[in-house]
Design a protein around this motif. Structure first.
Motif, PDB file in Angstrom:
ATOM      1  N   GLU A 170       0.814  -1.216   0.000  1.00 30.20           N
ATOM      2  CA  GLU A 170       0.000   0.000   0.000  1.00 30.20           C
ATOM      3  C   GLU A 170       0.850   1.270   0.000  1.00 30.20           C
ATOM      4  OE1 GLU A 170      -3.677   1.937  -0.132  1.00 30.20           O
ATOM      5  OE2 GLU A 170      -3.286  -0.201  -0.256  1.00 30.20           O
ATOM      6  N   HIS A 171       2.074   1.178   0.508  1.00 30.30           N
ATOM      7  CA  HIS A 171       2.934   2.365   0.567  1.00 30.30           C
ATOM      8  C   HIS A 171       3.208   2.954  -0.810  1.00 30.30           C
ATOM      9  CE1 HIS A 171       4.226   0.311   4.385  1.00 30.30           C
ATOM     10  NE2 HIS A 171       3.758   1.469   4.800  1.00 30.30           N
ATOM     11  N   ILE A 172       3.291   2.115  -1.810  1.00 32.57           N
ATOM     12  CA  ILE A 172       3.607   2.585  -3.163  1.00 32.57           C
ATOM     13  C   ILE A 172       2.546   3.572  -3.637  1.00 32.57           C
ATOM     14  CG2 ILE A 172       3.975   1.895  -5.563  1.00 32.57           C
ATOM     15  CD1 ILE A 172       6.171   0.968  -3.521  1.00 32.57           C
ATOM     16  N   TYR A 173       1.288   3.211  -3.476  1.00 29.57           N
ATOM     17  CA  TYR A 173       0.211   4.106  -3.887  1.00 29.57           C
ATOM     18  C   TYR A 173       0.219   5.367  -3.033  1.00 29.57           C
ATOM     19  CZ  TYR A 173      -4.341   6.067  -4.858  1.00 29.57           C
ATOM     20  OH  TYR A 173      -5.354   6.927  -5.203  1.00 29.57           O
ATOM     21  N   GLU A 174       0.452   5.226  -1.745  1.00 30.36           N
ATOM     22  CA  GLU A 174       0.468   6.390  -0.852  1.00 30.36           C
ATOM     23  C   GLU A 174       1.548   7.390  -1.259  1.00 30.36           C
ATOM     24  OE1 GLU A 174       0.893   4.784   3.087  1.00 30.36           O
ATOM     25  OE2 GLU A 174      -1.063   3.812   3.007  1.00 30.36           O
ATOM     26  N   ILE A 175       2.720   6.886  -1.623  1.00 31.04           N
ATOM     27  CA  ILE A 175       3.815   7.758  -2.065  1.00 31.04           C
ATOM     28  C   ILE A 175       3.400   8.507  -3.327  1.00 31.04           C
ATOM     29  CG2 ILE A 175       6.150   7.765  -3.047  1.00 31.04           C
ATOM     30  CD1 ILE A 175       6.668   5.293  -1.181  1.00 31.04           C
ATOM     31  N   LEU A 176       2.877   7.776  -4.297  1.00 29.07           N
ATOM     32  CA  LEU A 176       2.470   8.384  -5.559  1.00 29.07           C
ATOM     33  C   LEU A 176       1.326   9.367  -5.351  1.00 29.07           C
ATOM     34  CD1 LEU A 176       3.125   8.306  -8.567  1.00 29.07           C
ATOM     35  CD2 LEU A 176       1.396   6.553  -8.814  1.00 29.07           C
ATOM     36  N   ASN A 177       0.353   8.980  -4.569  1.00 21.82           N
ATOM     37  CA  ASN A 177      -0.805   9.833  -4.341  1.00 21.82           C
ATOM     38  C   ASN A 177      -0.418  11.102  -3.573  1.00 21.82           C
ATOM     39  OD1 ASN A 177      -3.590  10.070  -4.957  1.00 21.82           O
ATOM     40  ND2 ASN A 177      -4.026   9.816  -2.785  1.00 21.82           N
ATOM     41  N   SER A 178       0.522  11.004  -2.650  1.00 22.60           N
ATOM     42  CA  SER A 178       0.996  12.197  -1.937  1.00 22.60           C
ATOM     43  C   SER A 178       1.631  13.180  -2.908  1.00 22.60           C
ATOM     44  CB  SER A 178       2.014  11.827  -0.860  1.00 22.60           C
ATOM     45  OG  SER A 178       1.391  11.162   0.191  1.00 22.60           O
ATOM     46  N   GLY A 179       2.410  12.671  -3.839  1.00 16.79           N
ATOM     47  CA  GLY A 179       3.012  13.535  -4.856  1.00 16.79           C
ATOM     48  C   GLY A 179       1.966  14.193  -5.721  1.00 16.79           C
ATOM     49  N   LEU A 180       0.972  13.422  -6.147  1.00 14.78           N
ATOM     50  CA  LEU A 180      -0.097  13.969  -6.989  1.00 14.78           C
ATOM     51  C   LEU A 180      -0.878  15.032  -6.225  1.00 14.78           C
ATOM     52  CD1 LEU A 180      -1.477  13.777  -9.749  1.00 14.78           C
ATOM     53  CD2 LEU A 180      -3.042  12.113  -8.729  1.00 14.78           C
ATOM     54  N   THR A 181      -1.183  14.771  -4.969  1.00 15.66           N
ATOM     55  CA  THR A 181      -1.903  15.744  -4.153  1.00 15.66           C
ATOM     56  C   THR A 181      -1.104  17.039  -4.055  1.00 15.66           C
ATOM     57  OG1 THR A 181      -2.966  14.003  -2.881  1.00 15.66           O
ATOM     58  CG2 THR A 181      -2.883  16.179  -1.856  1.00 15.66           C
ATOM     59  N   HIS A 182       0.194  16.919  -3.858  1.00 19.56           N
ATOM     60  CA  HIS A 182       1.060  18.093  -3.768  1.00 19.56           C
ATOM     61  C   HIS A 182       1.044  18.889  -5.070  1.00 19.56           C
ATOM     62  CE1 HIS A 182       4.431  20.646  -2.776  1.00 19.56           C
ATOM     63  NE2 HIS A 182       5.014  20.272  -3.904  1.00 19.56           N
ATOM     64  N   ILE A 183       1.163  18.203  -6.195  1.00 18.17           N
ATOM     65  CA  ILE A 183       1.189  18.867  -7.496  1.00 18.17           C
ATOM     66  C   ILE A 183      -0.153  19.521  -7.814  1.00 18.17           C
ATOM     67  CG2 ILE A 183       1.380  18.457  -9.998  1.00 18.17           C
ATOM     68  CD1 ILE A 183       4.046  18.406  -8.412  1.00 18.17           C
ATOM     69  N   CYS A 184      -1.234  18.844  -7.534  1.00 22.47           N
ATOM     70  CA  CYS A 184      -2.557  19.319  -7.923  1.00 22.47           C
ATOM     71  C   CYS A 184      -3.099  20.441  -7.031  1.00 22.47           C
ATOM     72  CB  CYS A 184      -3.553  18.168  -7.957  1.00 22.47           C
ATOM     73  SG  CYS A 184      -3.210  17.009  -9.295  1.00 22.47           S
ATOM     74  N   HIS A 185      -2.571  20.600  -5.845  1.00 21.09           N
ATOM     75  CA  HIS A 185      -3.106  21.650  -4.975  1.00 21.09           C
ATOM     76  C   HIS A 185      -2.498  23.019  -5.263  1.00 21.09           C
ATOM     77  CE1 HIS A 185       0.379  21.710  -2.192  1.00 21.09           C
ATOM     78  NE2 HIS A 185      -0.137  22.832  -1.747  1.00 21.09           N
ATOM     79  N   LYS A 186      -1.479  23.069  -6.100  1.00 22.39           N
ATOM     80  CA  LYS A 186      -0.824  24.352  -6.406  1.00 22.39           C
ATOM     81  C   LYS A 186      -1.571  25.092  -7.480  1.00 22.39           C
ATOM     82  CE  LYS A 186       3.647  23.336  -4.728  1.00 22.39           C
ATOM     83  NZ  LYS A 186       4.799  24.059  -4.489  1.00 22.39           N
TER      84      LYS A 186
END
Length: 119
Positions: free
Chosen positions: A103-119
């Motif tokens: 599950e960590h793999i998705y969490e890492i990727l999703n955290s990055g996407l969340t960071h990129i998309c909130h800007k």
């Protein structure tokens, strides 16, 4: 026009801060391994594969069809992902199914996407 980055205009070394940070900084070999791990996320095809495998385990044929790519190209990307511990596989007869290693793999990727998309 580029914005200037603010810099400190003093020459004071904050020894207490340096000591605390130095003690908590991960070892160089761990940081090198982490940097190498994050290179896996530097390819949009691999990112698409990771998102697809988060939804369901899939065989190479299914991933190739989903991404409109050749099985050879998908196999190449899966080999990279497997070598870096991002995906795992299981065999069922002649079919090989891939899934995320954990599950960590998705969490890492999703955290990055969340960071990129909130800007």
């Amino acid at each position: 026009m580029t914005k200037d980055i603010p810099v400190c205009n003093c020459n004071e070394i904050h020894e207490d801060v340096l000591k605390n940070v130095k003690n908590d900084l991960p070892k160089d070999n761990c940081l090198l391994n982490l940097a190498d791990f994050f290179k896996v996320f530097g390819d949009s095809t691999r990112i698409k594969i990771i998102y697809a495998l988060y939804e369901s385990e899939m065989c190479v044929c299914d991933i190739a069809e989903l991404l409109d790519m050749t099985q050879s190209a998908i196999s190449h990307q899966l080999r990279t992902l497997k070598d870096k511990g991002v995906v795992k596989y299981r065999k069922e007869g002649r079919t090989v199914f891939y899934s995320l290693d954990d599950e960590h793999i998705y969490e890492i990727l999703n955290s990055g996407l969340t960071h990129i998309c909130h800007k």
